[in-house]
Design a protein around this motif. Sequence first.
Motif, short mmCIF file in Angstrom:
data_model
loop_
_atom_site.label_atom_id
_atom_site.label_comp_id
_atom_site.label_asym_id
_atom_site.label_seq_id
_atom_site.Cartn_x
_atom_site.Cartn_y
_atom_site.Cartn_z
N ALA A 1 -6.05 23.47 -32.47
CA ALA A 1 -5.48 24.89 -32.50
C ALA A 1 -4.14 24.81 -32.47
O ALA A 1 -3.31 25.58 -33.18
CB ALA A 1 -6.63 25.76 -31.57
N GLU A 2 -3.62 23.87 -31.55
CA GLU A 2 -2.31 23.91 -31.26
C GLU A 2 -1.39 23.51 -32.41
O GLU A 2 -0.31 23.90 -32.96
CB GLU A 2 -1.78 23.22 -30.00
CG GLU A 2 -0.46 23.44 -29.49
CD GLU A 2 -0.21 24.89 -29.25
OE1 GLU A 2 1.04 25.35 -29.53
OE2 GLU A 2 -1.05 25.66 -28.90
N GLU A 3 -2.10 22.52 -33.09
CA GLU A 3 -1.43 21.92 -34.53
C GLU A 3 -1.61 23.15 -35.64
O GLU A 3 -0.48 23.04 -36.21
CB GLU A 3 -2.25 20.67 -34.78
CG GLU A 3 -1.96 19.54 -33.90
CD GLU A 3 -2.80 18.28 -34.61
OE1 GLU A 3 -3.14 18.31 -35.84
OE2 GLU A 3 -3.18 17.33 -33.87
N HIS A 4 -2.45 23.78 -35.58
CA HIS A 4 -2.71 24.89 -36.55
C HIS A 4 -1.32 25.86 -35.97
O HIS A 4 -0.58 26.21 -37.04
CB HIS A 4 -3.70 25.70 -36.64
CG HIS A 4 -4.93 24.86 -37.31
ND1 HIS A 4 -4.86 24.51 -38.55
CD2 HIS A 4 -5.97 24.17 -36.95
CE1 HIS A 4 -6.12 23.95 -38.97
NE2 HIS A 4 -6.67 23.49 -37.91
N ARG A 5 -1.42 26.30 -35.00
CA ARG A 5 -0.09 27.20 -34.54
C ARG A 5 1.11 26.68 -34.96
O ARG A 5 1.85 27.38 -35.41
CB ARG A 5 -0.38 27.64 -32.94
CG ARG A 5 -1.39 28.30 -32.73
CD ARG A 5 -1.64 28.75 -31.04
NE ARG A 5 -2.87 29.18 -30.89
CZ ARG A 5 -3.84 28.50 -30.13
NH1 ARG A 5 -3.61 27.07 -29.97
NH2 ARG A 5 -4.98 28.89 -29.84
N ALA A 6 1.12 25.56 -34.71
CA ALA A 6 2.74 24.78 -34.89
C ALA A 6 2.90 24.76 -36.56
O ALA A 6 4.03 25.16 -36.79
CB ALA A 6 2.75 23.47 -34.11
N ARG A 7 2.02 24.61 -37.32
CA ARG A 7 2.09 24.43 -38.60
C ARG A 7 2.56 25.70 -39.26
O ARG A 7 3.32 25.87 -39.93
CB ARG A 7 0.93 23.75 -39.17
CG ARG A 7 1.04 23.52 -40.95
CD ARG A 7 -0.19 22.70 -41.32
NE ARG A 7 -1.28 23.33 -41.01
CZ ARG A 7 -1.98 24.41 -41.33
NH1 ARG A 7 -1.41 25.01 -42.61
NH2 ARG A 7 -3.03 24.94 -41.24
N LEU A 8 1.78 26.79 -38.74
CA LEU A 8 1.95 27.99 -39.42
C LEU A 8 3.29 28.55 -38.90
O LEU A 8 3.97 29.29 -39.63
CB LEU A 8 1.04 29.01 -38.69
CG LEU A 8 -0.34 29.25 -39.53
CD1 LEU A 8 -1.44 30.15 -38.70
CD2 LEU A 8 -0.26 29.57 -40.79
#
Length: 177
Positions: free
Chosen positions: A48-55
């Motif tokens: 989830a943290e990777e998704h947030r960072a990518r967004l």
Amino acid sequence: MDSRLRIRDMTFADCRRVSEIRVGGWRTAYRGLVPQSYLDTLDVDADAEEHRARLLRGDGGAVDLVAERGGETVGWAAHGPYREGEVRTGDAELYTLYVTPGLLGSGIGRALLTEAADRCTAAGHPWMHLWVLKDNARARHFYERAGFRADGAEESFEVHGVAVHEFRYTAALPLRS
């Protein structure tokens, strides 16, 4: 409660649920296809943290879509320009498509694929490509029913010391099924 399926753009608030779907999808679809030791290390919070960072940073073209039914996110897909190594081409690529494991076969994946293909068609992409694990018969059948065909391209990657083989599938846009 509204039971209709709605496809929409993913938001920051969706990241946790998308990660739950992705990790659950990996653990379901890839059991026996990739080492269990890898599947056991998948972590929803880290994902989830990777998704947030990518967004937050944007990645230059990926479009994330979610499927929502009754206010609950039940699927996720991402698409964008096809990548030949680091070079983006004029074609599109379906980067990922996952559905809540207990809802496989309910039309959610097809709806996500159709929306992604329609958006790629509208953006002027003539072809859509995707990569699927060689031994993932369910996924291969799903994409074949949607009009994709293996085009002969293959590649491998390593997961916890084990080579995993993928086939590239291709379809002309717009999809006709």
